[in-house]
Each structure stands twice: as structure tokens, then as C-alpha cells.
Design a protein around this motif. Structure first.
Motif, PDB file in Angstrom:
ATOM      1  N   THR A 173       0.887  -1.289   0.237  1.00 35.90           N
ATOM      2  CA  THR A 173      -0.251   0.275   0.426  1.00 35.90           C
ATOM      3  C   THR A 173       0.706   1.218   0.081  1.00 35.90           C
ATOM      4  O   THR A 173      -0.086   2.118  -0.998  1.00 35.90           O
ATOM      5  CB  THR A 173      -0.882   0.046   1.053  1.00 35.90           C
ATOM      6  N   VAL A 174       2.123   1.625   0.793  1.00 33.45           N
ATOM      7  CA  VAL A 174       2.856   2.401   0.660  1.00 33.45           C
ATOM      8  C   VAL A 174       3.293   2.832  -0.046  1.00 33.45           C
ATOM      9  O   VAL A 174       3.807   3.953  -0.636  1.00 33.45           O
ATOM     10  CB  VAL A 174       3.972   2.223   1.929  1.00 33.45           C
ATOM     11  N   GLY A 175       3.832   1.008  -1.502  1.00 28.11           N
ATOM     12  CA  GLY A 175       4.537   1.389  -2.310  1.00 28.11           C
ATOM     13  C   GLY A 175       3.286   2.249  -3.655  1.00 28.11           C
ATOM     14  O   GLY A 175       4.709   2.829  -3.966  1.00 28.11           O
ATOM     15  N   MET A 176       1.744   1.500  -3.731  1.00 27.19           N
ATOM     16  CA  MET A 176       1.355   2.455  -4.857  1.00 27.19           C
ATOM     17  C   MET A 176       1.254   3.318  -3.905  1.00 27.19           C
ATOM     18  O   MET A 176       1.122   4.720  -5.396  1.00 27.19           O
ATOM     19  CB  MET A 176      -0.290   1.442  -3.997  1.00 27.19           C
ATOM     20  N   LEU A 177       1.852   4.522  -3.382  1.00 31.22           N
ATOM     21  CA  LEU A 177       1.177   5.801  -2.312  1.00 31.22           C
ATOM     22  C   LEU A 177       2.946   6.664  -3.226  1.00 31.22           C
ATOM     23  O   LEU A 177       2.216   7.717  -4.137  1.00 31.22           O
ATOM     24  CB  LEU A 177       0.873   6.162  -1.213  1.00 31.22           C
ATOM     25  N   GLU A 178       3.386   5.974  -3.227  1.00 40.27           N
ATOM     26  CA  GLU A 178       4.684   6.337  -3.479  1.00 40.27           C
ATOM     27  C   GLU A 178       4.718   6.440  -4.820  1.00 40.27           C
ATOM     28  O   GLU A 178       5.228   7.798  -5.670  1.00 40.27           O
ATOM     29  CB  GLU A 178       5.629   5.764  -3.130  1.00 40.27           C
ATOM     30  N   ARG A 179       4.419   5.233  -5.160  1.00 43.55           N
ATOM     31  CA  ARG A 179       3.941   5.310  -7.330  1.00 43.55           C
ATOM     32  C   ARG A 179       3.052   6.717  -7.452  1.00 43.55           C
ATOM     33  O   ARG A 179       3.527   7.159  -8.472  1.00 43.55           O
ATOM     34  CB  ARG A 179       3.786   3.831  -7.572  1.00 43.55           C
ATOM     35  N   MET A 180       2.246   6.679  -6.873  1.00 43.46           N
ATOM     36  CA  MET A 180       1.355   8.002  -7.275  1.00 43.46           C
ATOM     37  C   MET A 180       1.573   8.995  -7.108  1.00 43.46           C
ATOM     38  O   MET A 180       1.402   9.941  -8.743  1.00 43.46           O
ATOM     39  CB  MET A 180      -0.506   7.325  -6.054  1.00 43.46           C
ATOM     40  N   LYS A 181       2.666   9.139  -5.898  1.00 43.82           N
ATOM     41  CA  LYS A 181       2.525  10.981  -5.479  1.00 43.82           C
ATOM     42  C   LYS A 181       4.418  11.111  -6.995  1.00 43.82           C
ATOM     43  O   LYS A 181       3.984  12.028  -7.163  1.00 43.82           O
ATOM     44  CB  LYS A 181       3.722  10.047  -4.685  1.00 43.82           C
ATOM     45  N   GLU A 182       4.613  10.046  -7.383  1.00 48.02           N
ATOM     46  CA  GLU A 182       6.132  10.161  -8.287  1.00 48.02           C
ATOM     47  C   GLU A 182       5.040  10.427  -9.572  1.00 48.02           C
ATOM     48  O   GLU A 182       5.864  11.457 -10.198  1.00 48.02           O
ATOM     49  CB  GLU A 182       6.983   8.563  -8.624  1.00 48.02           C
ATOM     50  N   LYS A 183       3.949  10.163 -10.073  1.00 46.58           N
ATOM     51  CA  LYS A 183       3.467  10.161 -10.907  1.00 46.58           C
ATOM     52  C   LYS A 183       2.252  11.288 -11.473  1.00 46.58           C
ATOM     53  O   LYS A 183       3.106  12.330 -12.050  1.00 46.58           O
ATOM     54  CB  LYS A 183       2.012   9.167 -11.022  1.00 46.58           C
ATOM     55  N   VAL A 184       2.278  12.079  -9.869  1.00 45.74           N
ATOM     56  CA  VAL A 184       2.453  13.562 -10.261  1.00 45.74           C
ATOM     57  C   VAL A 184       3.165  14.323 -10.143  1.00 45.74           C
ATOM     58  O   VAL A 184       3.050  15.885 -10.814  1.00 45.74           O
ATOM     59  CB  VAL A 184       0.679  13.745  -9.198  1.00 45.74           C
ATOM     60  N   ASP A 185       3.611  14.184  -9.386  1.00 41.14           N
ATOM     61  CA  ASP A 185       5.227  15.281 -10.752  1.00 41.14           C
ATOM     62  C   ASP A 185       5.752  15.202 -10.926  1.00 41.14           C
ATOM     63  O   ASP A 185       6.117  15.661 -12.293  1.00 41.14           O
ATOM     64  CB  ASP A 185       6.296  14.120  -9.070  1.00 41.14           C
TER      65      ASP A 185
END
Length: 243
Positions: A173-185
């Protein structure tokens, strides 16, 4: 009453171990109660049969007592008729003796019936007690079955929920959130990049038109006057240095 120990010996460790291995305790308990009800029906039929025998024995006892009383009455009547001369005394004695013998036989039969009736009534009382106990146990187990069903339902729901919670991977779940944050950046950076590219795409003609549009403003005029004054000051400074 061995059916109790055979099916519902809850106090024994062996029964506890068997229950733990059951795939569906609710269904097994329901089947056990159905079996007990079948045994109850058989017990009721047997009780009815024993009661019927006791009823017949009681009637036979009463009949034997009545027969004995009748033969005694006949003997008395024969003797009375002999006294009045209606019957020969010798014949009256013979018949009266026979009547008394039949009376004794009837009393003996009554004694046998009395003993048999006592035994049958004791059996009836014992069977009635067992039947009532079985009825009480069935009612108790039916109530416990209702509780067991409710507990099984709650347990199944809790097990399903706990299983779902156990299957949740916090790291994923944490990894998924990090990937979403990276995509937004990345999307934000890409948007900024397109903005800079839009500024770079301005043509020379656009720059000229922009300069012409701004030449008539007071701000531009003031800026030119300030520039001329600065140039004059610089020129005056050079002259003074030369002298």
C-alpha cells in the motif's frame, strides 16, 4: 438413556476432540437432535404399549375380583336354597363347594394380576420419567443449537473480516502511494515544461507587435526620459574627469 452418552457426552474429552474435527458442528448437532427425536417417538410408542398392558392387567384384576365375589354369592345362595328345601342338601353342598373352588381360583388369578400390575406400573413410571427427561434434554439442546447457530454466524463473519485484514499488505500500500506521488510529480513537471515551451514558441513578428503596442504608453516615455538623463549624467562625469 445410553443415547445421551453416545451423541451428547459433552463432558468427555473424547467427545470434545470429535467435535473439534467436525466440518460443520451445526449440521451435526441438528442431525443428533433429529436422531433423539426419533428415539423419543420410539420411546413414546413403547410407553403406550406398556400402559396398554397395564390397563388390560388392571381390568383382568378387577374381573378376577368380581368373579370371586360372584362365586361366593352363588355358594351362599345354594346353601340358602338347600335350607328352604328348594335344592337337595347334598347337591347344594357339592355345588357350593365347586363354587367356592372357582372363587379360590379367581382370587389366585387376582393375586397374580395384582403382582403383574405392580411391576407394569413401576415400568410405566420409569419410562415416563425417562421420556420426560429426554423431552427436557431435547428442548435444552434445541435452545443451545440456536445459540450455536448465532455464534457460528458471528464467528464466520469475524473470520472473513480478519482474513481480509490479514491479507492487506501495508508495504504494498505504501509502495502504491509512492508510485502515485511520483506520477503526480511527473505530470506537474510535464505541465511546467509545456508552459516553458509555449513561451519559447513566440515568433519575431509577435515580439515586434508587442513592442509597437507598448511604444505609446506613458510608462515607456518615462522610461526613455530616465534613460536620456542617465546618459547625460554619465557624459557629464566623463567631462569633469577630463578637466
Amino acid at each position: 438413556m445410553s443415547i445421551f452418552k453416545r451423541i451428547f457426552g459433552i463432558a468427555s474429552a473424547e467427545t470434545h476432540a470429535a467435535i473439534d474435527k467436525l466440518e460443520d458442528p451445526v449440521k451435526m448437532t441438528e442431525q443428533g437432535i433429529r436422531d433423539l427425536k426419533t428415539d423419543l417417538d420410539k420411546s413414546l410408542r413403547a410407553l403406550a404399549e406398556v400402559k396398554a398392558v397395564a390397563i388390560r392387567t388392571r381390568k383382568e384384576l378387577e374381573s378376577s375380583k368380581t368373579t370371586a365375589k360372584d362365586y361366593e354369592g352363588k355358594a351362599v345362595l345354594l346353601l340358602k336354597k338347600a335350607e328352604t328345601g328348594q335344592i337337595d342338601i347334598t347337591e347344594a353342598d357339592r355345588l357350593a363347594t365347586e363354587a367356592l373352588s372357582r372363587k379360590d381360583q379367581a382370587l389366585q388369578q387376582a393375586s397374580v394380576n395384582q403382582k403383574s400390575l405392580a411391576t407394569q406400573e413401576a415400568n410405566v413410571a420409569k419410562m415416563e420419567q425417562n421420556v420426560q427427561r429426554l423431552k427436557s434434554q431435547i428442548g435444552q439442546w434445541e435452545n443451545e443449537l440456536k445459540t450455536l447457530k448465532a455464534r457460528a454466524k458471528v464467528s464466520a463473519a469475524s473470520q472473513k473480516l480478519n482474513k481480509q485484514l490479514a491479507n492487506i499488505d501495508s508495504s504494498s500500500t505504501v509502495g502504491m502511494l509512492e508510485r502515485m506521488k511520483e506520477k503526480v510529480d511527473q505530470q506537474e513537471a510535464l505541465a511546467e515544461s509545456y508552459g516553458e515551451m509555449a513561451d519559447m514558441s513566440t515568433s519575431v513578428d509577435d515580439e515586434i507587435d508587442k513592442a509597437l503596442l507598448g511604444s505609446g504608453s506613458s510608462t515607456s516615455a518615462g522610461g526613455s526620459d530616465a534613460l536620456a538623463a542617465l546618459k547625460a549624467k554619465l557624459a557629464s562625469g566623463k567631462d569633469s574627469a577630463a578637466e
